[in-house]
Enzyme design. Structure first.
Site, short mmCIF file in Angstrom:
data_model
loop_
_atom_site.label_atom_id
_atom_site.label_comp_id
_atom_site.label_asym_id
_atom_site.label_seq_id
_atom_site.Cartn_x
_atom_site.Cartn_y
_atom_site.Cartn_z
CG HIS A 191 -1.98 0.99 0.94
ND1 HIS A 191 -1.81 2.22 1.87
CD2 HIS A 191 -3.45 0.95 0.86
CE1 HIS A 191 -3.26 2.97 1.53
NE2 HIS A 191 -3.94 1.99 0.94
CG HIS A 202 -5.73 6.19 -2.76
ND1 HIS A 202 -4.45 5.48 -2.62
CD2 HIS A 202 -6.53 5.57 -1.90
CE1 HIS A 202 -4.58 4.48 -1.66
NE2 HIS A 202 -5.79 4.56 -1.02
CG HIS A 252 -8.07 -0.34 -2.01
ND1 HIS A 252 -7.76 0.75 -2.85
CD2 HIS A 252 -7.24 -0.17 -1.14
CE1 HIS A 252 -6.92 1.54 -2.24
NE2 HIS A 252 -6.65 1.00 -1.09
CG HIS A 284 -11.28 5.49 1.62
ND1 HIS A 284 -10.78 6.38 1.35
CD2 HIS A 284 -10.53 4.38 2.00
CE1 HIS A 284 -9.46 6.26 1.12
NE2 HIS A 284 -9.38 4.84 1.91
CG HIS A 310 -7.68 5.46 5.71
ND1 HIS A 310 -6.87 4.70 5.87
CD2 HIS A 310 -8.65 4.83 4.84
CE1 HIS A 310 -6.58 3.86 5.00
NE2 HIS A 310 -7.80 4.10 4.17
CG PHE A 367 -2.58 6.81 1.24
CD1 PHE A 367 -3.39 6.40 1.77
CD2 PHE A 367 -2.61 7.85 0.13
CE1 PHE A 367 -4.96 6.84 1.22
CE2 PHE A 367 -3.96 8.28 -0.39
CZ PHE A 367 -4.80 7.74 0.17
CG HIS A 405 -9.48 -0.47 2.15
ND1 HIS A 405 -9.87 0.11 0.91
CD2 HIS A 405 -8.92 0.42 2.78
CE1 HIS A 405 -9.42 1.25 0.80
NE2 HIS A 405 -8.74 1.48 1.95
#
Length: 583
Positions: A181, A202, A211, A331, A335, A351, A364
């Site tokens: 990732h 992304h 993903h 999403h 995070h 990230f 996810h």
């Protein structure tokens, strides 16, 4: 409660030091890695292959033909065959994203120091093969995390413990899986076919398929470690009130599923906030706001595939062309909600370290489930893009046998062939169409707000209200079925190293930005912090057709749009706003 059954029958390196002080990383490749790659005649500097040592050709100039990068059909991802690497000067040909050159992988950025990361997220270099989906003999079952049995939790803990015990230079290890990732999502790779640009999956139409592949191989690695071909990852069911708390299995300090680098204020029984903006929300509003957010992301604002998936991103595109509804909404919120309340938000709040948080994969997995639901809800409407630019895009992953493989977007679209299904749970947001606070509002007529074309560009350091003209009004039912009316906010420039968020309202007389449980709320923009993309401009598209019906203002020739900064508005600049009609 309405529920949807998601059964199989219903669903058509190296040379690294440390990532964090407590996480040592090996510096050598294991013996089963090949240091040989195949020589390919290249038409772009990102191809740099050799038959010898992997470092031999690192500084050698490859054989090149100088051709405009936007007019060349490049590569392995688009053609899916090395033997077909032939340039075509016709600009109309597809230029799908293809696997990066692993030798041209750079370090990401530490968001605490704005310096290069202490580690190299790049994977071990090896030959890859084209992946062929194996025949499905047993389906893998993905349970809701909050409903998982003690037996399942014990099995999952064992699998993750075994993964963490693998050598750090094994591509199946917990550390290397986290690096996947980091490398693909933190601007460490060059685009294959345009070395002037970095690769970012992304904030574009690559978000869901990339993903899905990432989870697919992670899940298969875990299943092989415990010799259970039916093992599936649990999904964090945060779109359903009973699942809106961090699952208990991730909150036990003695569990391999626990990560100390979290916001400890958000451990159970704290409610997950899908509209999180770096400050506590009123708990009495969280559940209802969450359901409204889900309805907006999954139903109201996604008439067209681009609005759900995100904007087109091909060779020659700059990163972050535009995220889809879930990516820029729930999403991102979760995070940042899970990560530490620090500049970097480690682990899950950025990230480069998100993959080090076991909860990331359940987060996810739920997003993957929501993709499945959305495609099912579409019925006969288009579910995907039919462009080769998307379908032929390809990525690299290590499989459960430590083999580097190349995979395609097109192979993610048949879940039966991928061999997993989700536990059936309620989807209450489907019945949560928000009601307007004021119907037939005249605020767009009486407001003294300026017209949009006299305001932008603007820094969003305060609430900005503008009047936006509607090119069409009083549209017929047939016309509305043929064309979606969309509010486009474009030229969005942000400091991508920071968490930013703004919400958007139409004809909102309430002026209570913490309350989104109303038809006047049209959506949001937010992003997970990552390596800064200087000069990148993004956009979002927000569906208006149903909203204008609910507000009963379809005959009005303008609307009042409110842009409300919720996090780091000083670092948000908006270039413009307009209404378009998409067929």
């Amino acid at each position: 409660m309405l529920s949807i059954l998601l059964s199989s029958s219903s669903i058509t390196t190296a040379n690294t030091t440390t990532l964090l002080p407590s996480r040592p990383i090996s510096t050598s490749n294991p013996p089963y890695f090949s240091t040989k790659t195949t020589r390919i005649r290249c038409f772009n500097v990102s191809c740099d292959a050799t038959n010898g040592d992997q470092n031999q050709n690192r500084n050698r100039s490859p054989q090149n033909v100088q051709i405009d990068r936007r007019n060349v059909l490049l590569g392995m991802g688009g053609l899916y065959s090395a033997s077909n690497l032939i340039p075509d000067v016709a600009p109309s040909f597809a230029t799908p994203i293809s696997p990066p050159d692993l030798e041209k992988c750079s370090r990401g950025t530490n968001l605490n120091t704005n310096e290069p990361l202490d580690i190299n997220c790049c994977p071990p270099i090896a030959q890859y093969i084209d992946y062929k989906l194996p025949p499905v003999t047993k389906m893998r079952f993905r349970p809701a995390a909050h409903l998982a049995s003690k037996e399942y939790i014990a099995k999952y803990e064992k699998a993750v413990r075994l993964m963490k015990e693998l050598p750090d230079d094994d591509p199946r290890s917990f550390t290397q899986q986290a690096h996947v990732h980091c490398a693909y999502c933190n601007l460490t790779y060059e685009q294959k076919g345009d070395s002037e640009l970095k690769l970012q999956i992304h904030n574009s139409w690559h978000f869901y398929p990339w993903h899905r592949w990432y989870l697919y191989f992670y899940e298969r690695i875990l299943g092989k470690l415990i010799d259970d071909p039916t093992f599936g990852l649990p999904f964090w069911n945060w779109d359903n009130p009973p699942g809106m708390v961090m699952p208990d299995m991730f909150a036990k300090k003695d569990s391999p599923l626990y990560d100390p680098l979290r916001n400890l204020d958000h451990l159970p029984p704290a409610l997950a906030d899908l509209n999180y903006a770096a400050k506590p929300s009123d708990n009495s509003k969280v559940i209802q706001n969450n359901l409204t957010e889900m309805y907006t992301e999954m139903v109201r604002g996604v008439s067209k595939p681009e609005d759900f998936y995100g904007a087109k991103y091909v060779v020659g595109s700059t990163p972050d062309p535009g995220p889809g509804t879930i990516e820029r909404g729930s999403h991102t919120s979760l995070h940042v909600w899970v990560g530490q309340a620090t500049k970097s938000g480690e682990d899950m709040g950025n990230f480069y370290s998100a993959g080090l948080e076991p909860l990331f994969f359940s987060h996810h997995t739920n997003i993957d489930r929501l993709w499945t639901i959305w495609r099912k809800l579409r019925g006969s409407k288009p579910k995907d893009f039919n462009e080769s630019d998307w379908l032929d895009s390809s990525y690299l992953f290590y499989d459960e046998n430590a083999q580097l493989v190349r995979v395609k977007v097109s192979d993610t679209l048949d879940q039966d062939k991928l061999g997993y299904f989700f536990q059936e749970v309620d989807t209450p947001w489907l019945k949560n169409r928000p009601k307007p606070r004021v119907k037939k509002s005249k605020i767009a007529t009486t407001s003294s707000a300026p017209k949009a074309d006299s305001v932008f560009p603007v820094k969003l350091d305060k609430v900005v209200k503008v009047l936006v003209d509607r090119p069409k009004k009083s549209r017929s039912k047939k016309n509305k079925e043929e064309e979606e009316e969309l509010l486009v906010i474009e030229g969005i420039e942000v400091d991508s190293a920071k968490f930013v968020r703004f919400d958007v309202f139409v004809n909102d007389e309430d002026d209570k930005p913490d309350e989104i449980d109303k038809a006047e709320y049209v959506g949001c923009y937010s992003q997970v912090p990552h390596k800064n993309s200087t000069g990148v401009k993004s956009k979002i598209r927000l569906g208006l057709t149903e909203l204008l019906e609910d507000l009963d203002v379809e005959d009005d020739d303008k609307i009042l749009v409110s842009l409300v900064p919720k996090a780091n508005g000083d670092d948000i600049n908006i270039g413009g706003i307009k209404i378009i009609y998409a067929s």
